[in-house]
Design a protein around this motif. Structure first.
Motif, short mmCIF file in Angstrom:
data_model
loop_
_atom_site.label_atom_id
_atom_site.label_comp_id
_atom_site.label_asym_id
_atom_site.label_seq_id
_atom_site.Cartn_x
_atom_site.Cartn_y
_atom_site.Cartn_z
N PHE A 56 -42.96 -39.06 26.93
CA PHE A 56 -43.27 -37.64 26.72
C PHE A 56 -42.02 -36.77 26.68
O PHE A 56 -41.99 -35.77 25.97
CB PHE A 56 -44.20 -37.13 27.82
CG PHE A 56 -45.59 -37.66 27.70
CD1 PHE A 56 -46.33 -37.46 26.55
CD2 PHE A 56 -46.16 -38.37 28.73
CE1 PHE A 56 -47.62 -37.95 26.43
CE2 PHE A 56 -47.45 -38.88 28.62
CZ PHE A 56 -48.18 -38.66 27.47
N ALA A 57 -40.97 -37.15 27.40
CA ALA A 57 -39.80 -36.27 27.50
C ALA A 57 -38.87 -36.40 26.30
O ALA A 57 -38.33 -35.39 25.84
CB ALA A 57 -39.03 -36.60 28.78
N PHE A 58 -38.67 -37.60 25.78
CA PHE A 58 -37.69 -37.76 24.71
C PHE A 58 -38.04 -37.01 23.43
O PHE A 58 -37.16 -36.41 22.82
CB PHE A 58 -37.42 -39.25 24.44
CG PHE A 58 -36.16 -39.72 25.06
CD1 PHE A 58 -36.10 -40.04 26.40
CD2 PHE A 58 -35.00 -39.82 24.32
CE1 PHE A 58 -34.94 -40.46 26.99
CE2 PHE A 58 -33.82 -40.25 24.90
CZ PHE A 58 -33.79 -40.57 26.24
N PRO A 59 -39.30 -37.02 22.97
CA PRO A 59 -39.59 -36.21 21.77
C PRO A 59 -39.34 -34.72 21.99
O PRO A 59 -38.85 -34.03 21.09
CB PRO A 59 -41.06 -36.50 21.50
CG PRO A 59 -41.31 -37.81 22.12
CD PRO A 59 -40.43 -37.87 23.33
N LEU A 60 -39.68 -34.23 23.18
CA LEU A 60 -39.43 -32.82 23.46
C LEU A 60 -37.93 -32.52 23.49
O LEU A 60 -37.48 -31.49 22.98
CB LEU A 60 -40.07 -32.43 24.78
CG LEU A 60 -41.60 -32.50 24.81
CD1 LEU A 60 -42.12 -32.21 26.21
CD2 LEU A 60 -42.20 -31.55 23.81
N LEU A 61 -37.17 -33.40 24.11
CA LEU A 61 -35.72 -33.21 24.13
C LEU A 61 -35.13 -33.28 22.74
O LEU A 61 -34.22 -32.53 22.39
CB LEU A 61 -35.06 -34.25 25.04
CG LEU A 61 -35.31 -34.10 26.53
CD1 LEU A 61 -34.74 -35.29 27.28
CD2 LEU A 61 -34.68 -32.82 27.03
N GLY A 62 -35.64 -34.21 21.92
CA GLY A 62 -35.15 -34.33 20.55
C GLY A 62 -35.45 -33.08 19.74
O GLY A 62 -34.60 -32.61 18.97
N ALA A 63 -36.64 -32.53 19.91
CA ALA A 63 -37.00 -31.32 19.17
C ALA A 63 -36.14 -30.13 19.62
O ALA A 63 -35.69 -29.32 18.80
CB ALA A 63 -38.47 -31.00 19.37
N THR A 120 -33.13 -30.34 20.96
CA THR A 120 -31.74 -30.58 20.58
C THR A 120 -31.50 -30.32 19.10
O THR A 120 -30.48 -29.75 18.72
CB THR A 120 -31.34 -32.02 20.93
OG1 THR A 120 -31.58 -32.25 22.31
CG2 THR A 120 -29.89 -32.28 20.64
N ILE A 121 -32.44 -30.73 18.27
CA ILE A 121 -32.24 -30.55 16.82
C ILE A 121 -32.30 -29.08 16.44
O ILE A 121 -31.69 -28.67 15.44
CB ILE A 121 -33.25 -31.40 16.01
CG1 ILE A 121 -32.76 -31.60 14.58
CG2 ILE A 121 -34.61 -30.78 16.01
CD1 ILE A 121 -31.51 -32.36 14.45
N SER A 122 -33.00 -28.28 17.22
CA SER A 122 -33.03 -26.85 16.91
C SER A 122 -31.70 -26.17 17.25
O SER A 122 -31.36 -25.15 16.67
CB SER A 122 -34.18 -26.16 17.66
OG SER A 122 -33.94 -26.20 19.05
N ILE A 123 -30.94 -26.77 18.17
CA ILE A 123 -29.64 -26.21 18.55
C ILE A 123 -28.50 -26.84 17.75
O ILE A 123 -27.55 -26.17 17.36
CB ILE A 123 -29.40 -26.42 20.06
CG1 ILE A 123 -30.44 -25.66 20.88
CG2 ILE A 123 -28.00 -26.00 20.47
CD1 ILE A 123 -30.43 -26.00 22.35
N ALA A 124 -28.61 -28.15 17.47
CA ALA A 124 -27.52 -28.89 16.83
C ALA A 124 -27.38 -28.51 15.37
O ALA A 124 -28.33 -28.07 14.72
CB ALA A 124 -27.76 -30.39 16.96
N THR A 125 -26.16 -28.71 14.86
CA THR A 125 -25.90 -28.39 13.45
C THR A 125 -26.03 -29.62 12.55
O THR A 125 -26.18 -29.46 11.34
CB THR A 125 -24.48 -27.81 13.30
OG1 THR A 125 -23.53 -28.75 13.82
CG2 THR A 125 -24.38 -26.50 14.06
N ASP A 126 -25.95 -30.83 13.11
CA ASP A 126 -26.07 -32.03 12.29
C ASP A 126 -27.13 -32.95 12.90
O ASP A 126 -27.61 -32.76 14.00
CB ASP A 126 -24.73 -32.76 12.16
CG ASP A 126 -24.16 -33.18 13.50
OD1 ASP A 126 -24.70 -32.75 14.53
OD2 ASP A 126 -23.19 -33.93 13.52
#
Length: 90
Positions: free
Chosen positions: A19-26, A28-34
Motif C-alpha cells: 500500500f505504501a510504495f504506490p503512494l510514495l511513487g505517486a 515522488t513523481i509529482s515532485i521529481a523532474t525526471d
C-alpha cells in the motif's frame, strides 16, 4: 517451532509495503523532474518484496515439522535404508 505472530507480522509488513510504495511513487513523481526516480523505487520495491517472500518461505519451511526442505527426513530414510541393506547382507 515459530510462533504464529511471526507470520502475522510478516504479512502485515508485506501489505503495508504494497500500500505504501504506490503512494510514495505517486508523490515522488509529482515532485521529481525526471522518471529515473521511479526506476530506483521499482528496484527497491522488488528487492523488499523478494526479501519478505523469501523470509516467509524460509520460516514456513522451518515451521513445518515433517517433509520440508530443512528437515532430516530424507537423510534419515537413506541412513535407515543403508542399515537395512547391511543387515540383509549379514
Amino acid at each position: 517451532k515459530l510462533p504464529l505472530i511471526h507470520f502475522v507480522l510478516l504479512y502485515v509488513l508485506g501489505s503495508l509495503e504494497l500500500f505504501a510504495f504506490p503512494l510514495l511513487g505517486a508523490g515522488t513523481i509529482s515532485i521529481a523532474t525526471d522518471d529515473k526516480i521511479l526506476t530506483v523505487q521499482a528496484l527497491f520495491f522488488g528487492a523488499m518484496c523478494g526479501a519478505i517472500v523469501m523470509t516467509l518461505q524460509v520460516i514456513y519451511e522451518l515451521w513445518k515439522p515433517f517433509g520440508g526442505a530443512y528437515t532430516v527426513d530424507t537423510a534419515l530414510e537413506k541412513m535407515v535404508e543403508g542399515l537395512e541393506q547391511e543387515l540383509r547382507v549379514r
